[in-house]
Design a protein around this motif. Structure first.
Motif, PDB file in Angstrom:
ATOM      1  N   TYR A 176      44.726   2.750 -37.412  1.00 34.87           N
ATOM      2  CA  TYR A 176      43.907   3.917 -37.697  1.00 34.87           C
ATOM      3  C   TYR A 176      44.742   5.327 -38.317  1.00 34.87           C
ATOM      4  O   TYR A 176      44.328   5.720 -39.458  1.00 34.87           O
ATOM      5  CB  TYR A 176      43.328   4.526 -36.355  1.00 34.87           C
ATOM      6  CG  TYR A 176      42.487   5.731 -36.499  1.00 34.87           C
ATOM      7  CD1 TYR A 176      41.102   5.514 -36.888  1.00 34.87           C
ATOM      8  CD2 TYR A 176      42.540   6.821 -36.043  1.00 34.87           C
ATOM      9  CE1 TYR A 176      40.356   6.670 -37.174  1.00 34.87           C
ATOM     10  CE2 TYR A 176      41.933   8.147 -36.235  1.00 34.87           C
ATOM     11  CZ  TYR A 176      40.740   7.963 -36.636  1.00 34.87           C
ATOM     12  OH  TYR A 176      39.812   8.910 -36.762  1.00 34.87           O
ATOM     13  N   THR A 185      45.566  -4.737 -44.258  1.00 34.44           N
ATOM     14  CA  THR A 185      44.245  -5.128 -43.596  1.00 34.44           C
ATOM     15  C   THR A 185      44.667  -5.635 -42.253  1.00 34.44           C
ATOM     16  O   THR A 185      44.011  -5.405 -41.355  1.00 34.44           O
ATOM     17  CB  THR A 185      43.724  -6.407 -44.477  1.00 34.44           C
ATOM     18  OG1 THR A 185      43.518  -6.019 -45.789  1.00 34.44           O
ATOM     19  CG2 THR A 185      42.518  -6.866 -43.831  1.00 34.44           C
ATOM     20  N   ALA A 186      45.870  -6.392 -42.129  1.00 34.57           N
ATOM     21  CA  ALA A 186      46.082  -6.957 -40.740  1.00 34.57           C
ATOM     22  C   ALA A 186      46.400  -5.866 -39.740  1.00 34.57           C
ATOM     23  O   ALA A 186      45.958  -5.938 -38.674  1.00 34.57           O
ATOM     24  CB  ALA A 186      47.200  -7.875 -40.782  1.00 34.57           C
ATOM     25  N   ILE A 187      47.052  -4.829 -40.045  1.00 42.87           N
ATOM     26  CA  ILE A 187      47.590  -3.778 -39.268  1.00 42.87           C
ATOM     27  C   ILE A 187      46.318  -2.856 -38.753  1.00 42.87           C
ATOM     28  O   ILE A 187      46.182  -2.353 -38.099  1.00 42.87           O
ATOM     29  CB  ILE A 187      48.622  -3.202 -40.010  1.00 42.87           C
ATOM     30  CG1 ILE A 187      50.091  -3.991 -39.735  1.00 42.87           C
ATOM     31  CG2 ILE A 187      48.927  -1.843 -38.939  1.00 42.87           C
ATOM     32  CD1 ILE A 187      51.046  -3.449 -40.677  1.00 42.87           C
ATOM     33  N   PHE A 188      45.441  -2.755 -39.848  1.00 38.10           N
ATOM     34  CA  PHE A 188      44.206  -1.998 -39.670  1.00 38.10           C
ATOM     35  C   PHE A 188      43.150  -2.649 -38.961  1.00 38.10           C
ATOM     36  O   PHE A 188      42.406  -2.116 -38.153  1.00 38.10           O
ATOM     37  CB  PHE A 188      43.524  -1.444 -41.033  1.00 38.10           C
ATOM     38  CG  PHE A 188      42.597  -0.473 -40.884  1.00 38.10           C
ATOM     39  CD1 PHE A 188      42.598   0.764 -40.572  1.00 38.10           C
ATOM     40  CD2 PHE A 188      41.140  -1.056 -41.192  1.00 38.10           C
ATOM     41  CE1 PHE A 188      41.465   1.440 -40.332  1.00 38.10           C
ATOM     42  CE2 PHE A 188      39.845  -0.339 -41.040  1.00 38.10           C
ATOM     43  CZ  PHE A 188      40.348   0.993 -40.684  1.00 38.10           C
ATOM     44  N   LEU A 189      43.120  -3.966 -38.942  1.00 32.71           N
ATOM     45  CA  LEU A 189      41.907  -4.550 -38.274  1.00 32.71           C
ATOM     46  C   LEU A 189      41.702  -4.286 -36.666  1.00 32.71           C
ATOM     47  O   LEU A 189      40.785  -4.388 -36.341  1.00 32.71           O
ATOM     48  CB  LEU A 189      42.281  -6.127 -38.365  1.00 32.71           C
ATOM     49  CG  LEU A 189      40.924  -7.145 -38.428  1.00 32.71           C
ATOM     50  CD1 LEU A 189      40.054  -6.679 -39.226  1.00 32.71           C
ATOM     51  CD2 LEU A 189      41.307  -8.603 -38.611  1.00 32.71           C
ATOM     52  N   PRO A 190      42.686  -3.849 -35.904  1.00 37.70           N
ATOM     53  CA  PRO A 190      42.507  -3.517 -34.501  1.00 37.70           C
ATOM     54  C   PRO A 190      41.533  -2.518 -34.342  1.00 37.70           C
ATOM     55  O   PRO A 190      40.732  -2.614 -33.375  1.00 37.70           O
ATOM     56  CB  PRO A 190      43.854  -3.242 -34.095  1.00 37.70           C
ATOM     57  CG  PRO A 190      44.812  -3.986 -34.944  1.00 37.70           C
ATOM     58  CD  PRO A 190      44.411  -4.176 -36.105  1.00 37.70           C
ATOM     59  N   CYS A 191      41.513  -1.777 -35.236  1.00 36.19           N
ATOM     60  CA  CYS A 191      40.393  -0.388 -35.292  1.00 36.19           C
ATOM     61  C   CYS A 191      38.991  -1.012 -35.452  1.00 36.19           C
ATOM     62  O   CYS A 191      37.995  -0.159 -35.063  1.00 36.19           O
ATOM     63  CB  CYS A 191      40.521   0.304 -36.519  1.00 36.19           C
ATOM     64  SG  CYS A 191      42.229   1.129 -36.641  1.00 36.19           S
TER      65      CYS A 191
END
Lengths: 268, 291
Positions: free
Chosen positions: B171, B106-112
């Motif tokens: 992403y 979730t953390a690494i995807f959040l920037p998207c």
């Protein structure tokens, strides 16, 4: 040895997560600090939140921009979903050589850079007297080959017996689409809606060209114009960024599964 | 049966005609207009054909050259870094028994979920000369004096590449994760029994099996990078001295910032069209082999 490598992997992932989350923390902290503190890198909450908010409300028509963004994103999403799902349904359920060929041609539009079409689009909307309207922002992407493809792929697993059963009951093809296909495909619509909404909500280049007066501007245009001034006031910009980001973050957390499904789109 | 099928075949067209017409009107028609415009020159609404002179101008236009070089640099440096990073992260997240998977993902995807403008402006504030990034780097003694990130032609490019990588790694990771979950775990088990290390398994099982999806992400990333606009405009506005300007931004400037020159802008835009087409073709050739 095993433990060491597991620890290394966790360390790597923790760093990646911290880097990913840092800008979010930074904007929340920034929102409460003065611009000069922000550019000096102050990394703790301050007491400027209400000052920043008031400045932002004085300087810009924030409510108006939010409304403009929402109108474009909501109406654009509804139209895009209806049109793209119609096409996805038509291309997949009534598959013929002719339609396949047409779809193949439409797919080419995915390779067309927006920069190559923006000037003709600008002249087109200008000659129709439609610049500076939400309609002008919505129309160019109201149906995309990508969304049609997305619906086609998901239609592959649609149970066709339902259509046959509906025909036996005397339903016409349009009725089958609205009363059988649409309700069955709800999860696909949800995923498509999220992605389309995000695209409209976040779009920048075309609104920048199509919308000219301040009262029509959307949130990204406001953020960009505030930040491009000679001496940007980051305090109030952070507030604007948080307001722009909040809806999409909320959608993400509420509908994580559909969100990811939409991103993955047609790749399975 | 046959006539019924024919009837429903005809019915099918009523679903596809309007959406198709809209794509033809808002994508194909402007593409053709743009092509015609690329052979024209003029002002306001008066344009006349000038043959290939716009195309000839491309070759003696230093700004065009700069914009192409910048865009290609972003492409060559940023896309491989991002795809590799996405792949490695996905590989780790796909390891059986790893704890806190959900959190990391979730953390690494959040920037998207951030808008391109918002994150670009955020990074602009992070990269301020006296800003948070310089302060942090100095406090851990990686640098001894602040880097003028956005005022230096090289560092400004580094900043933009870092920002884009932040936004898009998650992403790509999601695509890889989805594809990895389709790999049968017994393949890895068999490899482990044969004594293949994790690194070895990554290169000889994961990467080859993910080839189609890696190709797919490479094509969409290439396409996206060739059209880069929002980030550069909002982080550096092309500066210092056009050193970060992209082709899309140059087209925008030619059309709406300088004295409008739609004809030449259209010519430049066809440079991107050709680059997108050539690169997609090359990637399919290299990545697709003969299947």
């Amino acid at each position: 040895m095993r433990k060491v490598s597991a620890a290394a992997i966790h360390l790597f992932l923790i760093i990646a997560s911290v880097v990913s989350l840092f800008p979010f923390v930074w904007m929340l902290i920034g929102m409460t600090n003065s611009s000069s503190d922000i550019v000096k890198g102050k990394f703790s909450f301050g007491s400027e939140l209400s000052t920043n908010m008031n400045k932002l409300l004085d300087m810009t028509d924030l409510g108006g921009a939010f409304w403009n963004s929402a109108v474009i994103a909501v109406i654009g999403t509804v139209c895009t979903l209806i049109l793209s799902s119609m096409a996805g349904f038509g291309f997949e359920i009534y598959r013929t050589k002719g339609k396949d060929r047409l779809f193949g041609i439409l797919m080419l539009s995915m390779m067309m850079p927006f920069a190559a079409v923006m000037v003709p689009l600008f002249r087109m909307f200008s000659s129709m007297g439609m610049l500076n309207t939400p309609t002008a922002v919505i129309l160019p992407t109201i149906t995309t080959a990508f969304m049609i493809f997305f619906f086609m792929q998901n239609t592959k697993s649609f149970p066709r017996e339902l259509l046959q059963a509906g025909r036996v009951d005397g339903l016409g093809e349009w009725r089958l689409f609205t009363h059988v296909y649409m309700p069955t495909m709800k999860p696909t619509y949800a995923a498509a809606a999220i992605i389309t909404f995000m695209n409209y909500w976040n779009s920048f280049l075309w609104p920048l060209i199509a919308l000219q007066t301040p009262d029509k501007k959307t949130l990204p245009l406001i953020v960009s114009s505030l930040a491009s001034s000679y001496n940007p006031d980051y305090g109030m910009i952070m507030v604007a960024i948080v307001i722009t980001t909040l809806p999409t973050v909320l959608i993400f957390f509420l509908l994580q599964k559909q969100f990811v499904q939409g991103m993955l789109g047609s790749v399975k | 049966m046959g006539s019924k099928w024919n009837k429903s075949n005809l019915m099918g067209w009523q679903f596809v005609l309007l959406p198709s017409a809209l794509i033809l009107l808002f994508s194909f028609y402007p593409m053709i207009q743009s092509l015609l415009l690329s052979f024209q020159s003029g002002k306001g609404n008066v344009y006349h054909y000038v043959g290939l002179s716009n195309y000839a101008r491309l070759f003696s236009d230093p700004m065009f050259k700069q914009a192409v070089l910048n865009t290609l640099l972003y492409l060559v440096v940023q896309v491989p870094i991002m795809l590799m990073l996405g792949l490695v992260i996905a590989y780790f997240l796909n390891m059986p028994g790893l704890k806190f998977k959900g959190f990391y993902r979730t953390a690494i995807f959040l920037p998207c979920v951030t808008s391109l403008v918002s994150y670009a402006v955020l990074f602009k504030s992070i990269f301020a000369v006296d800003g948070i990034l310089n302060r942090m780097l100095m406090s851990i003694h990686i640098i001894h004096e602040p880097i003028a990130w956005l005022m230096d032609p090289v560092w400004a490019k580094v900043a933009i590449i870092a920002a884009i990588t932040w936004r898009w790694t998650g992403y790509n990771m999601i695509f890889y994760l989805a594809a990895m979950q389709n790999i049968d775990p017994s393949v890895y088990e068999a490899a482990s029994i044969d004594g293949a290390s994790k690194t070895r398994q990554f290169f000889s099982i994961t990467v080859p099996m993910l080839k189609p999806i890696i190709l797919f992400t490479a094509i969409i990333s290439t396409n996206g990078t060739l059209q880069l606009f929002d980030e550069v405009v909002n982080i550096t506005n092309g500066g210092p001295g056009n050193s970060t300007m992209t082709i899309s931004q140059y087209i925008y400037n030619l059309s709406f910032m300088y004295t409008p020159n739609f004809g030449y802008a259209a010519t430049v835009s066809y440079a991107i069209v050709i680059m997108v087409a050539v690169l997609a073709f090359l990637q399919l050739k290299v990545g697709g082999e003969k299947k």
